[in-house]
Design an enzyme around this catalytic site. Structure first.
Site, mmCIF file in Angstrom:
data_model
loop_
_atom_site.group_PDB
_atom_site.id
_atom_site.type_symbol
_atom_site.label_atom_id
_atom_site.label_comp_id
_atom_site.label_asym_id
_atom_site.label_seq_id
_atom_site.Cartn_x
_atom_site.Cartn_y
_atom_site.Cartn_z
ATOM 1 N N SER A 71 -65.599 35.685 24.045
ATOM 2 C CA SER A 71 -64.804 34.735 23.031
ATOM 3 C C SER A 71 -64.102 33.777 24.381
ATOM 4 O O SER A 71 -63.865 34.187 25.495
ATOM 5 C CB SER A 71 -63.661 35.337 22.307
ATOM 6 O OG SER A 71 -62.760 34.317 22.147
ATOM 7 N N TYR A 76 -55.866 40.671 21.932
ATOM 8 C CA TYR A 76 -57.003 40.416 21.689
ATOM 9 C C TYR A 76 -57.656 39.547 22.990
ATOM 10 O O TYR A 76 -58.823 39.812 23.385
ATOM 11 C CB TYR A 76 -57.161 39.260 20.553
ATOM 12 C CG TYR A 76 -58.324 38.471 20.249
ATOM 13 C CD1 TYR A 76 -59.629 39.290 19.761
ATOM 14 C CD2 TYR A 76 -58.802 37.140 20.582
ATOM 15 C CE1 TYR A 76 -60.572 38.657 19.408
ATOM 16 C CE2 TYR A 76 -59.956 36.555 20.496
ATOM 17 C CZ TYR A 76 -60.912 37.344 19.646
ATOM 18 O OH TYR A 76 -62.087 36.888 19.517
#
Length: 700
Positions: A577, A590
């Site tokens: 990501s 995250y």
């Protein structure tokens, strides 16, 4: 194991209500599909059918007789109208006058296009004269096991007479072609009441003047042979009786999963091969039998069999009574090398001055006592079909050896079929393989938007794909969708939680047993969470780390084990990501887990490089459409973080990007394809951002 005296009967599927009103070509298609629907009648791609039909000549308007016959390379079970060649019968008959003899029969194939009716582009097969010169209007040529068992027996001619009397004749072995067509013509002229003929080491021809009568006759002849063999062999042990006992089913599959990646690595020198494992009752009876090695060494008989399986298999040295997989693996290299040397010697003994160059000298079929059979080929469908053909060969050997003595095709005759210039020309006409042909990929999070798009991209390029996901329902739906658009052979699934070590190990055992190993890992399973650090619970932190860090470690570790066993390199692609490079507010768990992924990829790139295993990262950002992580709380949480409503979040992400464009799963899939393909063969340890441009995520 003994065989029943009451074998299942062939089903006559002809339906008058369906056939009523059909033209003769349509009846030919109907008959062909019915025959090809039962593998006891003929194997995949084997056999052919024809009909002689009165047509209107497009040039003269006169009525002419036209041969409709299955074209080159077709399959009677799946053929459609455009799969038939059409040729003028008067021109085919005229070829007799220019035939120069058996030494020149291959040149006759070049004349077949001159006989084409109505500019039909479907190439005529080498069997065209065999159909043309039988005077009956309808002709079937099938390869049923029961008939080939007669054809491959030492007493083939006598057995044919015993079983069929004068109804079915017999002709000695002759390579298919113009000369055999003339032999059939001569046989029909001398035996006008005969209904067909058994061709030694080849198959069955039957004929009639009506489409349904021909179909009925073909079934009746095959059934008669099947019943005769059942009566003759009832209560008898096949193949000299059992020598070995089978391992339990789970141990058989686990053993295959250990052996297949190692064999796959050894046989993938020229191109990546895909494996197929079968442990059916028929296979186990054969691999466990006293006479297995003797019969296997004789080679297959029917040309269709050995073109798919090579002339003979490789018998793996494994004792199921004292299973020692490590010892078997240690000896595989010498066994494979010995097979290659034997095949090269066969080529040298039999080659002609104009023979094509030697092809891949590795075995296709591997027989393992107590375990089953493994086949390797250029793709999964071909590997599966090769296994089906060797099962046909097993059935033939069972029948022939039970009532007479099984005989393989003489070595020189086998070579002349395998390296036939016409067969070589057919191979040369095949399309070039796609960029991922023969590659095997495992995609975690395979039921999600990015995972399914990546799987589809790989399938489009010829790869086999195993989809892994924790969501069983979504996994089934995704697999059904991809299977319908690509191939049931190329798609497999495994329900897997990436944080469960046992489940991950099992998944890689499954992909090895299904396809022979793995070349590409796409580590994509994920979650997303958003919370200020003061509201981030330990449970939430650990969940992110378990799935996005530990999960990536577990699947990578098992992928490395298989790739190292194969010794042919590989590609690992992490779907990380933008957040792994650029911090985001209210997402510490995250972002940290994603940063861990990226650094793990760097570490693995170092370890994998000496073994040709490349490890790279794709960094998406803001993939809203089709992405499962946006279907839960993450969407609301990120919208709240940026002070947007759900509808405005996508616009926010698009506008904050440098390129002002939305990012879709297909965009991530394109990057994952590049990093898995040979296009990036000199890249490892790299990161590709697919985020429409985010200056904070620029790598440096």
């Amino acid at each position: 194991m003994t065989r029943s005296a009451n074998p299942q009967r062939l089903e006559n599927k002809w339906d008058d209500s369906v056939a009523k009103g059909m033209s003769e070509p349509e009846k030919l298609l109907y008959r062909s599909n019915l025959l090809g629907s039962d593998k006891r009648i003929t194997n995949y791609g084997g056999g052919n059918t024809s009909a002689k039909v009165t047509e209107t000549d497009p040039l003269t308007g006169a009525e002419v007789e036209v041969l409709w016959v299955k074209g080159s390379g077709g399959d009677v079970g799946s053929i459609r109208m455009d799969g038939f060649s059409t040729l003028y019968m008067d021109k085919l008959n005229a070829l007799r006058g220019i035939y120069r003899g058996v030494a020149f029969e291959d040149e006759m194939v070049g004349y077949l296009p001159h006989c084409t009716f109505d500019l039909n582009p479907r190439a005529a097969s080498i069997d065209t004269p065999l159909h043309a010169y039988v005077p009956a209007r309808h002709v079937d040529h099938m390869h049923p096991d029961a008939i080939i068992a007669i054809a491959a027996a030492k007493d083939s001619k006598a057995l044919t007479e015993t079983i069929f009397g004068a109804d079915i004749g017999w002709l000695p072995w002759k390579k298919p072609g113009f000369e055999l067509g003339l032999w059939l013509s001569d046989f029909c002229a001398k035996n006008p009441d005969a209904k067909g003929v058994v061709l030694e080491s080849h198959g069955l021809f039957t004929w009639a003047d009506d489409a349904q009568d021909c179909y009925d006759l073909t079934l009746a002849i095959i059934q008669k042979a099947t019943d005769w063999f059942a009566d003759q062999t009832a209560g008898k042990d096949a193949f000299g009786g059992a020598r070995h006992r089978s391992l339990p089913a789970d141990q058989r599959r686990a053993t295959a999963a250990r052996l297949m990646p190692v064999i796959r690595g050894m046989v993938s020198g020229q191109q990546h091969m895909v494996g197929h494992f079968t442990d059916s009752d028929t296979v186990l009876e054969f691999v466990n039998a006293h006479d297995m090695e003797r019969l296997a060494a004789l080679g297959t008989s029917c040309p269709d069999h050995f073109l798919r399986t090579k002339i003979r298999p490789l018998v793996v040295n494994f004792d199921p009574a004292k299973p020692d997989i490590d010892s078997t693996l240690a000896g595989l290299g010498d066994a494979v090398a010995a097979y290659r040397a034997d095949y090269a010697a066969y080529y040298d003994r039999c080659k002609h001055p104009d023979s094509p160059a030697i092809r891949d000298s590795n075995a296709v079929v591997y027989l393992i006592p107590g375990v089953g059979m493994i086949t390797f080929a250029k793709d999964k469908a071909t590997a599966r079909i090769s296994a089906e053909f060797y099962v046909n060969a097993i059935n033939v050997m069972r029948g022939a050896d039970a009532v007479s003595a099984y005989r393989g095709l003489p070595e020189q005759e086998a070579f002349d079929i395998e390296y036939w210039l016409l067969e070589e020309a057919k191979l040369q006409r095949m399309p070039q393989p796609k960029s991922l042909a023969g590659r095997v990929a495992l995609v975690t999070g395979g039921a999600g938007g990015i995972g399914s798009a990546t799987a589809e991209r790989y399938l489009r390029e010829g790869a086999c794909v195993m989809l892994a996901d924790i969501d069983a329902a979504a996994l089934a739906d995704t697999a059904a969708n991809l299977t319908a658009r690509y191939s049931a052979d190329a798609v497999r699934t495994v329900n897997m939680n990436v944080t469960d070590e046992i489940a991950v190990i099992k998944a890689f055992s499954e992909i090895s047993a299904e396809f022979g190993g793995v070349d590409i890992l796409v580590s994509n399973a994920g979650i997303a969470s958003s919370a200020p650090v003061t509201e981030t619970t330990l449970e939430l932190w650990n969940k992110n780390m378990a799935i996005l860090s530990t999960g990536y470690f577990l699947v990578s570790r098992e992928a490395f084990k298989v790739m190292l066993a194969q010794k042919i390199g590989g590609a690992v692609v992490f779907v990380a990501s933008k957040n792994g490079l650029a911090a985001s507010p209210n997402a510490s768990a995250y972002c940290t887990a994603k940063a861990s992924e990226i650094h793990l990829a760097r570490c693995l790139a170092l370890e994998g490089a000496p073994h040709g295993i490349r490890v790279n990262v794709v960094n998406p950002d803001a993939v809203l459409k089709g992405s499962k992580i946006w279907s839960g709380d993450w969407l609301k949480e990120r919208a709240d973080t940026y002070g947007k409503d759900k509808e405005g979040l996508e616009e926010h992400y698009r506008e904050r990007s440098l390129l002002k464009r939305s990012v879709f799963p297909e965009d991530i899939a394109e990057a994952a394809y590049f990093l898995a393909a040979d296009l990036s063969s000199k890249s490892t340890g790299n990161i590709i951002n697919v985020d429409a441009g985010n200056v904070q995520a620029f790598t440096r």
